[in-house]
Design a protein around this motif. Structure first.
Motif, PDB file in Angstrom:
ATOM      1  N   GLY A 175       0.781  -1.229   0.000  1.00 42.81           N
ATOM      2  CA  GLY A 175       0.000   0.000   0.000  1.00 42.81           C
ATOM      3  C   GLY A 175       0.812   1.278   0.000  1.00 42.81           C
ATOM      4  N   ALA A 176       2.121   1.175   0.001  1.00 40.70           N
ATOM      5  CA  ALA A 176       2.961   2.377   0.055  1.00 40.70           C
ATOM      6  C   ALA A 176       2.729   3.285  -1.149  1.00 40.70           C
ATOM      7  N   THR A 177       2.488   2.708  -2.320  1.00 42.54           N
ATOM      8  CA  THR A 177       2.251   3.538  -3.507  1.00 42.54           C
ATOM      9  C   THR A 177       0.760   3.719  -3.791  1.00 42.54           C
ATOM     10  N   SER A 178      -0.053   2.726  -3.475  1.00 41.55           N
ATOM     11  CA  SER A 178      -1.489   2.797  -3.776  1.00 41.55           C
ATOM     12  C   SER A 178      -2.305   3.455  -2.671  1.00 41.55           C
ATOM     13  N   GLY A 179      -1.762   3.455  -1.459  1.00 43.51           N
ATOM     14  CA  GLY A 179      -2.525   3.950  -0.316  1.00 43.51           C
ATOM     15  C   GLY A 179      -3.430   2.895   0.298  1.00 43.51           C
ATOM     16  N   HIS A 180      -3.420   1.681  -0.246  1.00 45.68           N
ATOM     17  CA  HIS A 180      -4.251   0.586   0.249  1.00 45.68           C
ATOM     18  C   HIS A 180      -3.475  -0.215   1.297  1.00 45.68           C
ATOM     19  N   LEU A 181      -3.311   0.403   2.441  1.00 43.77           N
ATOM     20  CA  LEU A 181      -2.470  -0.146   3.509  1.00 43.77           C
ATOM     21  C   LEU A 181      -3.119  -1.313   4.240  1.00 43.77           C
ATOM     22  N   GLN A 182      -2.253  -2.104   4.866  1.00 41.42           N
ATOM     23  CA  GLN A 182      -2.707  -3.205   5.710  1.00 41.42           C
ATOM     24  C   GLN A 182      -2.114  -3.004   7.101  1.00 41.42           C
ATOM     25  N   ARG A 183      -2.959  -2.574   8.034  1.00 40.52           N
ATOM     26  CA  ARG A 183      -2.510  -2.431   9.424  1.00 40.52           C
ATOM     27  C   ARG A 183      -2.670  -3.775  10.110  1.00 40.52           C
ATOM     28  N   VAL A 184      -1.592  -4.270  10.675  1.00 40.93           N
ATOM     29  CA  VAL A 184      -1.599  -5.585  11.310  1.00 40.93           C
ATOM     30  C   VAL A 184      -2.282  -5.498  12.671  1.00 40.93           C
ATOM     31  N   VAL A 185      -3.314  -6.308  12.833  1.00 37.42           N
ATOM     32  CA  VAL A 185      -4.039  -6.388  14.093  1.00 37.42           C
ATOM     33  C   VAL A 185      -3.445  -7.508  14.947  1.00 37.42           C
ATOM     34  N   ARG A 186      -3.191  -8.646  14.301  1.00 42.03           N
ATOM     35  CA  ARG A 186      -2.563  -9.788  14.971  1.00 42.03           C
ATOM     36  C   ARG A 186      -1.699 -10.531  13.963  1.00 42.03           C
ATOM     37  N   LEU A 187      -0.683 -11.198  14.459  1.00 45.57           N
ATOM     38  CA  LEU A 187       0.207 -11.987  13.613  1.00 45.57           C
ATOM     39  C   LEU A 187       0.401 -13.340  14.278  1.00 45.57           C
ATOM     40  N   PHE A 188       0.118 -14.401  13.517  1.00 45.78           N
ATOM     41  CA  PHE A 188       0.231 -15.759  14.042  1.00 45.78           C
ATOM     42  C   PHE A 188       1.205 -16.568  13.198  1.00 45.78           C
ATOM     43  N   GLY A 189       1.810 -17.555  13.826  1.00 47.11           N
ATOM     44  CA  GLY A 189       2.587 -18.552  13.120  1.00 47.11           C
ATOM     45  C   GLY A 189       1.863 -19.882  13.213  1.00 47.11           C
ATOM     46  N   ASP A 190       2.028 -20.730  12.201  1.00 47.25           N
ATOM     47  CA  ASP A 190       1.366 -22.031  12.245  1.00 47.25           C
ATOM     48  C   ASP A 190       2.139 -23.003  13.132  1.00 47.25           C
ATOM     49  N   CYS A 191       1.562 -24.187  13.314  1.00 49.07           N
ATOM     50  CA  CYS A 191       2.133 -25.179  14.229  1.00 49.07           C
ATOM     51  C   CYS A 191       3.522 -25.662  13.812  1.00 49.07           C
ATOM     52  N   ASP A 192       3.827 -25.629  12.514  1.00 52.61           N
ATOM     53  CA  ASP A 192       5.138 -26.069  12.025  1.00 52.61           C
ATOM     54  C   ASP A 192       6.156 -24.941  11.937  1.00 52.61           C
ATOM     55  N   ARG A 193       5.732 -23.735  12.252  1.00 52.41           N
ATOM     56  CA  ARG A 193       6.592 -22.547  12.171  1.00 52.41           C
ATOM     57  C   ARG A 193       7.168 -22.358  10.763  1.00 52.41           C
ATOM     58  N   ASP A 194       6.280 -22.560   9.748  1.00 52.89           N
ATOM     59  CA  ASP A 194       6.751 -22.309   8.387  1.00 52.89           C
ATOM     60  C   ASP A 194       5.759 -21.513   7.545  1.00 52.89           C
ATOM     61  N   THR A 195       4.723 -20.989   8.201  1.00 50.11           N
ATOM     62  CA  THR A 195       3.742 -20.127   7.536  1.00 50.11           C
ATOM     63  C   THR A 195       3.242 -19.113   8.550  1.00 50.11           C
ATOM     64  N   LEU A 196       3.012 -17.889   8.070  1.00 47.50           N
ATOM     65  CA  LEU A 196       2.479 -16.836   8.926  1.00 47.50           C
ATOM     66  C   LEU A 196       1.071 -16.471   8.481  1.00 47.50           C
ATOM     67  N   LEU A 197       0.287 -15.953   9.417  1.00 46.19           N
ATOM     68  CA  LEU A 197      -1.049 -15.450   9.151  1.00 46.19           C
ATOM     69  C   LEU A 197      -1.128 -14.053   9.738  1.00 46.19           C
ATOM     70  N   ALA A 198      -1.332 -13.065   8.864  1.00 46.90           N
ATOM     71  CA  ALA A 198      -1.488 -11.685   9.307  1.00 46.90           C
ATOM     72  C   ALA A 198      -2.966 -11.322   9.239  1.00 46.90           C
ATOM     73  N   ILE A 199      -3.526 -10.981  10.373  1.00 43.24           N
ATOM     74  CA  ILE A 199      -4.897 -10.484  10.443  1.00 43.24           C
ATOM     75  C   ILE A 199      -4.780  -8.969  10.350  1.00 43.24           C
ATOM     76  N   VAL A 200      -5.439  -8.384   9.339  1.00 37.75           N
ATOM     77  CA  VAL A 200      -5.212  -6.965   9.058  1.00 37.75           C
ATOM     78  C   VAL A 200      -6.504  -6.172   8.964  1.00 37.75           C
ATOM     79  N   GLU A 201      -6.326  -4.880   9.111  1.00 31.75           N
ATOM     80  CA  GLU A 201      -7.347  -3.898   8.778  1.00 31.75           C
ATOM     81  C   GLU A 201      -6.953  -3.380   7.402  1.00 31.75           C
ATOM     82  N   GLN A 202      -7.746  -3.700   6.406  1.00 28.23           N
ATOM     83  CA  GLN A 202      -7.415  -3.373   5.018  1.00 28.23           C
ATOM     84  C   GLN A 202      -8.026  -2.033   4.629  1.00 28.23           C
ATOM     85  N   THR A 203      -7.214  -1.167   4.015  1.00 25.03           N
ATOM     86  CA  THR A 203      -7.693   0.093   3.456  1.00 25.03           C
ATOM     87  C   THR A 203      -7.762  -0.065   1.951  1.00 25.03           C
ATOM     88  N   GLY A 204      -8.960  -0.050   1.381  1.00 15.36           N
ATOM     89  CA  GLY A 204      -9.108  -0.212  -0.061  1.00 15.36           C
ATOM     90  C   GLY A 204      -8.882  -1.644  -0.488  1.00 15.36           C
TER      91      GLY A 204
END
Length: 111
Positions: A64-93
């Motif tokens: 979103g740095a150029t488009s203005g469609h930012l993603q503010r991170v509300v929570r960040l999780f890792g999976d059980c194998d510690r090889d994938t992340l999940l970002a829960i965000v507040e999406q703008t646009g």
């Protein structure tokens, strides 16, 4: 601080990039999947906004740095194998570069 660094490093034991699923907090919709390297993960945590590593351009990018469609991170999780992340965000646009709210709009198999 060393414990946090050790925990973050554990996500990169299988490779230099880790996939990050981005999900909208309000709707629960999956918006996109992108990759993080160590630096983009650190910047995401430090700034509270998503940063990724572009495999094609081979550089960091702030969503979103150029488009203005930012993603503010509300929570960040890792999976059980510690090889994938999940970002829960507040999406703008829209999240997708095509202008779609989500990057997942192409049906693969329909009845």
């Amino acid at each position: 601080m060393k414990q946090l660094e050790k925990e973050l490093e554990s996500y990169f034991e299988k490779g230099e990039l880790v996939p990050c699923i981005v999900q909208e907090e309000k709707s629960g919709e999956v918006l996109m999947l992108a990759y993080m390297n160590r630096e983009s993960l650190r910047r995401t945590i430090e700034t509270g906004y998503t940063w990724f590593y572009s495999r094609s351009r081979r550089e960091l990018w702030n969503k979103g740095a150029t488009s203005g469609h930012l993603q503010r991170v509300v929570r960040l999780f890792g999976d059980c194998d510690r090889d994938t992340l999940l970002a829960i965000v507040e999406q703008t646009g829209p999240a997708c570069h095509t202008g779609s709210h989500s990057c997942f709009f192409n049906p693969v198999a329909e009845d």
